[in-house]
Design a protein around this motif. Structure first.
Motif, PDB file in Angstrom:
ATOM      1  N   SER A   1      55.292  50.609  19.670  1.00  0.00           N
ATOM      2  CA  SER A   1      55.784  49.590  20.581  1.00  0.00           C
ATOM      3  C   SER A   1      56.825  50.179  21.528  1.00  0.00           C
ATOM      4  O   SER A   1      56.793  49.948  22.739  1.00  0.00           O
ATOM      5  N   ALA A   2      57.734  50.953  20.969  1.00  0.00           N
ATOM      6  CA  ALA A   2      58.784  51.545  21.803  1.00  0.00           C
ATOM      7  C   ALA A   2      58.180  52.483  22.844  1.00  0.00           C
ATOM      8  O   ALA A   2      58.590  52.479  24.010  1.00  0.00           O
TER       9      ALA A   2
ATOM     10  N   ARG B   1      55.164  52.394  24.096  1.00  0.00           N
ATOM     11  CA  ARG B   1      54.444  51.611  25.115  1.00  0.00           C
ATOM     12  C   ARG B   1      55.434  51.051  26.119  1.00  0.00           C
ATOM     13  O   ARG B   1      55.202  51.052  27.322  1.00  0.00           O
ATOM     14  N   MET B   2      56.553  50.553  25.587  1.00  0.00           N
ATOM     15  CA  MET B   2      57.557  50.000  26.497  1.00  0.00           C
ATOM     16  C   MET B   2      58.086  51.081  27.431  1.00  0.00           C
ATOM     17  O   MET B   2      58.224  50.859  28.633  1.00  0.00           O
TER      18      MET B   2
ATOM     19  N   ILE C   1      63.513  59.941  20.276  1.00  0.00           N
ATOM     20  CA  ILE C   1      62.409  59.460  21.086  1.00  0.00           C
ATOM     21  C   ILE C   1      62.273  60.268  22.387  1.00  0.00           C
ATOM     22  O   ILE C   1      61.172  60.442  22.904  1.00  0.00           O
TER      23      ILE C   1
ATOM     24  N   ALA D   1      54.260  51.246  13.803  1.00  0.00           N
ATOM     25  CA  ALA D   1      54.182  50.104  14.728  1.00  0.00           C
ATOM     26  C   ALA D   1      55.411  50.053  15.622  1.00  0.00           C
ATOM     27  O   ALA D   1      55.312  49.787  16.828  1.00  0.00           O
ATOM     28  N   MET D   2      56.562  50.316  15.050  1.00  0.00           N
ATOM     29  CA  MET D   2      57.804  50.285  15.834  1.00  0.00           C
ATOM     30  C   MET D   2      57.781  51.373  16.908  1.00  0.00           C
ATOM     31  O   MET D   2      58.085  51.122  18.070  1.00  0.00           O
ATOM     32  N   LEU D   3      57.413  52.558  16.489  1.00  0.00           N
ATOM     33  CA  LEU D   3      57.412  53.670  17.443  1.00  0.00           C
ATOM     34  C   LEU D   3      56.383  53.423  18.542  1.00  0.00           C
ATOM     35  O   LEU D   3      56.659  53.648  19.723  1.00  0.00           O
TER      36      LEU D   3
ATOM     37  N   LYS E   1      54.883  50.427   9.165  1.00  0.00           N
ATOM     38  CA  LYS E   1      55.900  49.721   9.929  1.00  0.00           C
ATOM     39  C   LYS E   1      56.559  50.632  10.962  1.00  0.00           C
ATOM     40  O   LYS E   1      56.733  50.259  12.117  1.00  0.00           O
TER      41      LYS E   1
END
Lengths: 160, 308, 495, 222, 464
Positions: free
Chosen positions: D47-48, D50-51, D9, D43-45, D40
């Motif tokens: 979200s991560a 954005r955080m 990341i 979506a996970m990436l 999926k």
């Protein structure tokens, strides 16, 4: 508005754990008014990494998953997958510099009851020690003034 | 300067040949090579120069061979296909021959992941078998891969390696046969500790008449310690160190283990000399070249006969 | 077996589910620890496990009888790789009336032609009343009685439908049930054909419902009942002349007094042609027959059919209002051969929930009321009473006959044999997702004709064998002797 | 199929740093099969990321979308009218997908979120194994259906090397020795004699070295 | 005949992902990504509408699923399973069941009658209203072209008392005073529920709904000002005895008095009130309710409201249902020859459309609907507001217009269902439905009379 930070946790639990009833749920909600957001799920296997991440992204300082004991899942392996997914999510949040401890997975022990209230409080305490989530309260921003946590135009704290 | 391969001459005369191994330095210092040359000259008929052994960057084998040659040693140029494609390999063969190097040992090479350049691209454009074939064609037909003619073919005595201890056992002899038909004139084997298995392999090779078609030099490596024995057993690919050897090394106190290692080595050489089809011995004293003299002396292989 | 004519019942042929994973009550899990030793295959007698390319796997979860198993594989597994649970999917199926146990039992019967031996409750549902609180009673006296079936003959389950002994056909059905009306449009042509094909094989009938008489049914004319309902969809003289039994539908148990309604989506070109209507427009069957406001009107109606087809038997299908007994008697006097009572828990393609739940009474109340009244009027022997609306099991059949019916009509049970799962969405979207109650060409093809017919045959053969077993146990040699024989049943609240 | 793995990341963050509005583009094809770039994972990436952006007070908009395939124009054009709302696309497609999207929408930078790995087989749940090099000149016939180029660490066509031991490769004891498999297969199915002669050097020109390879099928073209 | 009563309903979407029975457990791990995945084959395209609502943590897949189980049965790796959603299980309570709540949501959303295929899936019978069935008529029905046809089935009822008979003078002139009645097109009144956090927005929306429906909204003093002035005539203020005098609301037609004590004193007091014209007196449904109602009727009160508990029972006896209270009161008034002198209103536990005709059959003239008008707004009856906890559907954010539309939709659906029941019975006027117990069936009587005389078990016999 008081600026004092109160941790908010998202608590996912399998409805099949004997303690997952409505009374328990209401008791926790009452005691922790908004600080514990409870999400009963049909099976912990329903939990997806996205659930945990989105909770952390949108409103929670920490996310906890409680599952039935190993071997106790009605769907046989739901709890196994829940654990793996939680671990993957934890790795992912660590990679962006968020504390891995913000995601916790707790498995029940066979023959022992799972104290949801205790778990919630323990986790709240742990999160209190870790501090406000830098996602919801970015650097240099005092708790309570966060801007990053709104959804559909409404502040999530309206709800919490 | 001697224009012939000493190794080839010795083997052709039916003398039990002795080769040794010299690892080039991890630097550009020619003296290190010369020092080792001094230790091995007069002891071994020819000296193999390893080609970035265990995939660790060292002085090039070709350069070290040239130094040895100048120092009066008959070098065996080891070449691995790991680091060079078919163009480089063939050009180096020509270069080696032009420098008077008369022996080449065609190898696959240790995998790059073992050495200090694990990120390197392994070329493996040709495999050792195809390389043998290519060298043989260059020498005998004067043709490079693809069929173009050379102005002057190289003069080389062509060798290959064999590991009697690797799996699958049955196919090992087939592979030996393939190497011979690909062009190998001599074979240097992996270190022999498991004599039983070696005999078995040799027997199979004899049955197929291979020992008549190629000179086989049994490989030996003196053990420095019990720890080294264990390490070679567990960690070095393709190595077969039987428990009895390890026990024997462990059975003597630490300070006398070197001596024991040499003794085992000498015994092994003695056994090899008795085997029909073994035409020589290849002593690989890893970073312990000074022991070579003693081993060969005790094995009764010194002095080396003069060819003149 | 029909003693006079030597009727031969069809063979049961194993007919498994159309779906890859049939649902059972139990699930076995094979963990990663499995060493494929094959012990489970040796132990299991029910073909639950299989060995594929050296790997043991659980192939037929649904055949596992779970905790009722006499040698459980999970106990003999040397590495404890197998574990057994109630299937969580099973719990999400069905409802009070058709409990998951009943659904899966019916599927079992449709596959194997016999009731499940273990692990499933196949006799009663969980509705907490009516059939589900009635029990077949085998009194102590039966133990002393000489078995009247000792002559080796099976109890006779056949039912004579024409009891007026007029000049209409003498029709005998070999089993005490026939297929209730389900219209072309509410169900697919494949479903219709499966039902009628099965009816033929079983020596009985199947009703077209009110959506017309598709040509595909022609080969089965001898076993078709055609329905004349208020919408008169597809009703022609020719269709009435083709059959031996004509059914007037006054009302339907699931929506008594409300008429029918076929949603526009289901009016496909085929349906529209059959019903002589416009594609895509909803169709209403009004309520009631506006030409019928009295018993006399009703008689005219019956006479009309008799004029068109003098030898036809006339059946009158009504639902179960408080005065159902009067209605039945009225029908008798109007000249009907069969009075068909459709109770309030019957099936439907679509009906307002409020109607299904609240209007008119369950069949369990209506039948004894009608039986009693007809008996008092002295005409009970002259008319055949057919009951429907919530008949799910052979036990329900026995119970309702003991309460006073002569035979029953089935509908939902047939569909369950075709793997209806009772999701209640017959009318939504493209219709039945499982291809049974649909006119969507793609979904329709999910049900094969041969497959469907055999599934229904199998299930009813299982019903038949079960009823024979019960009658033998009751020491009754002919089904006629069970009619109104209330001593054979008991209600657990009043026993 | 083509396999891939998500990049670290940190690397992704570094690459997207200059952009304010980023579209994460998942691919429902090969990379979804190997759980690297499907819905999926996207979506996970997302979200991560954005955080991470919020944590660092970066005013970044990160949204997600999935295409059935990122390497075919007909699917990619679904982005028309959408893609221009973004400063950059972070693609969870394989390398082919990334470049295809970039070619069709040259005005928007397309950044890879995955490392494209190899052609392989799903060996077991959650385990993908390379077994084909895509060399353009299949030799499986000669080697009992096991490719020595893809599966032997040293690409030996006349193996096995001296490191084969107990059927395992010297480079990684987890890996079965391809040559062991070749010999076993040919022993079982016949054809071991094929290994008696020396297999000639490989014609690598079919694999690489002349720019991108291409396949032309006139019968498929319009 | 008045102009035909029509309620114009229109789709009014939920504000939140709705809670449905379905829960899907689908594992991605081990998914083979089949070319034609069972998810792609879904008839309802459930999996195409995927989307996680991060606030509720609800996947839209779950609530779109129609339970055909084809994906469960088709997935080659058996990765998809079903389960009942825990949120659904947690809905409401024993009386206000999840089923009832979700049906109310459906009706409020669509304005349509819940319709389904296959037979009735519920229990054989139950307590209270569930222990009665309504009748139908086999061959007679009132209209020729269906219940929604051109001929009119009237659901109108009157509030107020009518004289036992009219008398006319020689000239034909009426000798008794013209009966004072309010004509209400639907036998339903709305009233502010006793649960939930009631905000001005809700009151405002409900008042608008009542006006659009032509019925009344009963509401406490404290809420009056929240209702728009235009709706005043649709309000029914509810007052305590002591505040009766000071709380005349100009413009209202009817008000309700919560009665605490002596009938005669109240009757006297009410005689002094001129405005509004109609006053309903509310008494609890408890033991002796029939006697008390009779006393009120005898004292000349014309509208009596029988109030049961929120789950439709007697206040002092949870084993008795409101239906029994209505029935006995009705019968008592009939016996006394006073039935037409009063209007009987009933409240408590009116949860489903069927409760309206069933109450009428038992003898009520109209019913109050309270909790359903809150549930129509997506309320889950979770009781969190009562505990000072946040509302999961943010009731305080509901806009009045939306509120009104949802309630109108619900009532439209109930109206249609009332027509269904009346149509089936062959009854064309809701006034005629009142007390028609002969056109209903009661479980206890039927069950006993049918089954009490079957075979009896004895020691050693076998049951199957």
């Amino acid at each position: 508005m008081t600026l004092k930070w109160r941790p908010v946790i998202a608590f996912f639990y399998c409805q099949n754990i004997p303690e997952g009833g409505w009374e328990e749920r209401l008791a926790i909600e009452k005691k922790h008014k908004g600080a514990v957001r409870l999400f009963p799920i049909p099976c912990s296997g329903r939990i997806d990494g996205v659930h945990l991440l989105r909770a952390l992204e949108e409103f929670a300082d920490g996310a906890i998953v409680a599952t039935c004991p190993p071997g106790g899942c009605l769907n046989f392996e739901g709890n196994l997958w829940a654990r793996k997914r939680a671990e993957t999510s934890r790795k992912l949040i660590k990679s962006i510099g968020l504390e891995g401890e913000r995601i916790l997975i707790v498995e029940g022990t066979a023959g022992k009851s799972l104290d949801l209230m205790g778990l919630a409080e323990g986790f709240l305490q742990k999160i209190s020690l870790i501090g406000p989530s830098p996602v919801l309260y970015p650097k240099d921003m005092p708790p309570g003034t966060g801007v990053g946590f709104s959804l559909k135009g409404e502040s999530v704290h309206d709800y919490c | 300067m001697n224009q012939e391969s000493r190794l080839k001459s010795i083997l052709e005369k039916g003398i039990f040949a002795v080769t040794a191994e010299c690892g080039p330095p991890r630097g550009a210092d020619p003296d290190a090579v010369l020092k080792k040359a001094g230790m091995l000259r007069e002891k071994a008929d020819s000296v193999n120069v390893t080609d970035n052994q265990t995939a660790i960057v060292r002085m090039s084998s070709l350069a070290a061979c040239a130094i040895l040659k100048q120092a009066g040693v008959d070098p065996v140029l080891q070449m691995v296909v790991r680091d060079r494609n078919r163009i480089a390999l063939q050009s180096d063969i020509l270069g080696a021959s032009s420098l008077g190097i008369r022996n080449v040992l065609c190898l696959s090479g240790d995998h790059q992941s073992f050495g200090n350049q694990p990120k390197a691209l392994g070329v493996f454009d040709l495999d050792s078998m195809q390389f043998l074939q290519a060298v043989r064609a260059m020498r005998d037909s004067g043709l490079i891969l693809g069929g173009e003619a050379l102005t002057k073919p190289p003069r080389l005595f062509i060798g290959a390696a064999a590991n009697p201890f690797a799996d699958p056992m049955d196919f090992r002899v087939t592979r030996l046969a393939k190497k011979i038909s690909a062009g190998a004139e001599f074979i240097q084997t992996q270190c022999i500790y498991n004599m039983d298995r070696f005999r078995k392999w040799l027997q199979l090779a004899r049955n197929r008449g291979l020992t008549e078609r190629v000179y086989i030099l049994g490989g030996v490596t003196p053990l420095k310690s019990a720890a080294m024995a264990r390490y070679m057993k567990d960690r070095v690919a393709g190595m077969d160190v039987p428990q009895t050897i390890i026990k024997r090394m462990e059975g003597v106190p630490k300070e006398r283990q070197r001596e024991e290692g040499i003794r085992i080595c000498v015994e092994t050489i003695a056994e090899l000399r008795e085997l029909a089809g073994v035409k020589g011995v290849h002593v690989m004293a890893i970073e312990w070249e000074e022991a070579v003299g003693e081993i060969l002396d005790r094995a009764g292989l010194l002095p080396r006969p003069s060819l003149d | 077996m029909n003693r006079e004519r030597g009727f031969v019942f069809p063979e049961v042929i194993k007919t498994p589910s159309r779906f890859r994973n049939p649902i059972g009550k139990y699930r076995l899990n094979r963990s990663k620890g499995c060493i494929s030793c094959g012990k489970c295959l040796e132990t299991c007698t029910r073909d639950v496990h299989a060995m594929v390319k050296g790997k043991a796997l659980v192939r037929n979860h649904y055949l596992c009888v779970g905790y009722d198993c006499e040698n459980p594989c999970h106990q003999v597994c040397p590495v404890k790789a197998l574990s057994l649970r109630r299937n969580p999917d099973f719990e999400t199926m069905g409802d009070y009336r058709w409990s998951p146990d009943l659904l899966v039992s019916a599927w079992h019967m449709a596959e194997f032609g016999r009731p499940p031996e273990k692990g499933l409750e196949y006799r009663t549902g969980n509705s907490g009343g009516g059939f589900d609180k009635l029990r077949i009673l085998f009194s102590n006296k039966l133990k002393d009685r000489v078995d009247c079936n000792s002559n080796g003959l099976e109890p006779d389950l056949a039912v004579e439908l024409n009891r007026r002994e007029d000049n209409a056909h003498r029709i005998r059905i070999e089993v005490p049930f026939y297929g209730g009306g389900m219209s072309y449009g509410s169900v697919s042509i494949n479903t219709m054909l499966s039902r009628v094909k099965a009816a033929k094989a079983l020596g009985t009938f199947c009703c077209t419902g009110e959506g017309g008489y598709p040509d595909e049914l022609k080969p089965y004319d001898e076993h078709v009942i055609t329905q004349v309902a208020t919408g008169l969809f597809g009703v022609r003289e020719e269709t009435i002349q083709r059959v031996k039994i004509v059914e007037f539908k006054y009302a339907q148990g699931a929506k008594p007094g409300l008429g029918g309604h076929l949603l526009g989506d289901k009016v496909t070109p085929g349906v529209a042609r059959m019903r002589e209507a416009v594609v895509g427009y909803p169709l209403f069957s009004p309520f009631p027959f506006h030409s019928v406001y009295s018993v006399e009107d009703h008689k005219k109606h019956v006479d009309w059919i008799k004029a068109v087809n003098p030898r036809a038997l006339v059946s009158v299908k009504v639902s179960t209002p408080t005065d159902v007994d009067m209605v039945a008697v009225g029908s008798y006097y109007a000249g009907a051969h069969i009075i068909h009572l459709d109770g309030s828990y019957g099936g439907t393609g679509a009906a307002p929930d409020i109607a299904k739940k609240n209007i008119a009474m369950p069949i369990e109340y209506a039948v004894p009321k009608v039986h009693r009244f007809l008996t008092e009027e002295g005409v009970r022997d002259k008319i055949t009473v057919v009951a429907s609306g919530g008949i799910r099991t052979p036990h329900d059949v026995v119970k309702i006959i003991a309460l006073g019916a002569d035979a029953v009509c089935t509908g939902t049970a047939d569909l369950v044999a075709l793997e209806c799962i009772r999701c209640h969405n017959c009318e939504s979207g493209r219709g039945c997702a499982r291809g049974i109650a649909t006119t969507d060409p793609e979904l329709m093809d999910l049900v094969g004709l041969e497959w469907g017919a055999q599934r229904i045959i199998n299930m009813f053969m299982a019903w038949r064998s079960e009823m024979i077993r019960i009658l033998k146990k009751l020491s009754i040699s002919s089904l006629k002797d069970l009619v109104g024989n209330t001593a054979c049943i008991s209600h657990i609240d009043y026993s | 199929m083509i396999t891939a793995e998500q990049k670290p990341i940190e690397e992704i963050r570094h690459m997207i740093m200059p952009y304010k509005k980023i579209l994460l583009l998942g691919c429902g094809s090969c990379v979804a099969e190997c759980a690297a770039g499907g819905e999926k994972e996207t979506a996970m990436l997302a979200s991560a990321l954005r955080m991470a952006a919020k944590m660092n007070r970066e005013d970044t908009l990160i949204q997600e979308k999935n295409l059935d395939r990122q390497c075919v124009r007909d699917f990619i054009v679904q982005l028309d009218g959408i893609i221009h709302l973004y400063d950059a696309v972070l693609s969870l497609g394989c390398g082919a997908g990334v470049q295809a999207v970039a070619e069709i929408f040259p005005e928007v930078p397309v950044i890879p979120a995955l490392n494209t790995e190899f052609l392989g087989q799903t060996k077991d749940q959650g385990l993908w194994l390379e077994n084909c090099l895509g060399c353009g000149d299949c030799v499986l016939y000669y080697f009992g259906g096991v490719c020595p180029l893809a599966r032997c660490s040293k690409q030996l066509m006349n193996g096995p090397c001296g490191g084969s031991r107990d059927g395992r490769c010297e480079v990684d004891p987890e890996t079965p020795c391809a040559w062991q498999l070749i010999i076993e297969n040919l022993t079982r199915t016949g054809g071991l004699e094929r290994l008696e002669s020396v297999f000639p050097p490989k014609d690598w020109s079919r694999k690489q070295g002349r720019g991108p390879r291409k396949i032309v099928r006139e019968d498929q073209q319009r | 005949m008045p102009a035909k009563y029509m309620i114009h309903a229109g789709q009014t979407p939920d504000r939140f992902e709705t809670v449905t029975k379905s829960g899907i457990i689908a594992w991605e791990e081990g998914c083979l990504k089949c070319a034609v995945c069972v998810k792609k084959r879904c008839v309802y395209r459930v999996y195409e509408k995927r989307g996680l609502d991060a606030l509720q943590m609800v996947d839209s897949v779950d609530n779109q699923c129609m339970n055909c189980l084809r994906c469960v049965q088709g997935c080659p790796k058996e990765l998809i399973h079903k389960s009942v959603s825990p949120e659904y299980k947690a809905l409401g309570d024993e009386y206000w069941s999840a089923e009832i709540i979700s049906k109310i949501w459906y009706q409020a959303r669509t304005g349509k009658i819940p319709v389904s295929g296959a037979g009735y899936p519920g229990p054989f019978s139950g307590a209270g209203f569930d222990s009665m069935w309504t009748d139908m008529s086999e061959i007679v029905r009132p209209t020729r072209d269906g219940i929604h046809g051109r001929e009119y089935i009237s659901t109108a009822v009157d509030l107020g008392g009518t004289p036992r008979h009219l008398s006319f003078g020689i000239e034909g002139a009426l000798e008794v005073p013209t009966p004072k009645v309010i004509d209400m097109p639907l036998p339903v009144l709305l009233r502010v529920p006793s649960v939930g956090r009631i905000t001005p927005n809700l009151i405002s929306g409900w008042a608008v709904a009542a006006r659009r429906l032509g019925i009344f909204l009963a509401l406490g003093n404290e809420h009056i000002n929240a209702a728009p002035g235009t709706c005043l005539s649709s309000l029914m203020p509810v007052v305590e005895e002591e505040s009766l005098k000071c709380s005349a609301y100009p413009g209202t037609k009817i008000m309700e008095l919560i009665m605490r004590e002596d009938t005669h004193r109240v009757a006297e007091m009410l005689k002094t009130i001129k405005e509004p014209e109609f006053i309903s007196v509310r008494i609890p449904v408890s033991r002796g309710v029939d006697d008390r109602a009779l006393a009120l009727a005898k004292a000349g009160l014309s509208i009596i409201h029988l109030e049961g508990t929120d789950d439709g029972r007697f206040l002092d006896d949870p084993t008795k249902s409101i239906k029994d209270g209505i029935r006995s009161t009705h019968l008592r008034l009939v016996e006394a020859g006073l039935r037409d002198a009063v209007t009987l209103l009933a409240s408590g536990g009116m949860a489903m459309a069927e409760h309206v005709p069933k109450s009428l059959i038992c003898g009520a003239d109209a019913v109050f609907v309270d909790i359903p008008i809150l549930v129509a707004l997506e309320c889950r009856l979770c009781g969190r507001c009562g505990e000072g906890l946040p509302c999961p559907v943010k009731m305080d954010k509901a806009e009045p217009v939306w509120v009104a539309r949802r309630v109108v939709n619900l009532m439209a659906a109930w109206h249609s269902q009332l027509l269904e029941v009346m149509g089936a019975m062959g009854i064309r006027d809701a006034r005629r439905l009142r007390g028609e117990a002969g056109r209903a069936m009661f479980f206890e009587e039927l069950d006993r009379s049918t089954f009490a005389n079957l075979g009896k078990t004895e020691e050693g016999c076998e049951l199957e």
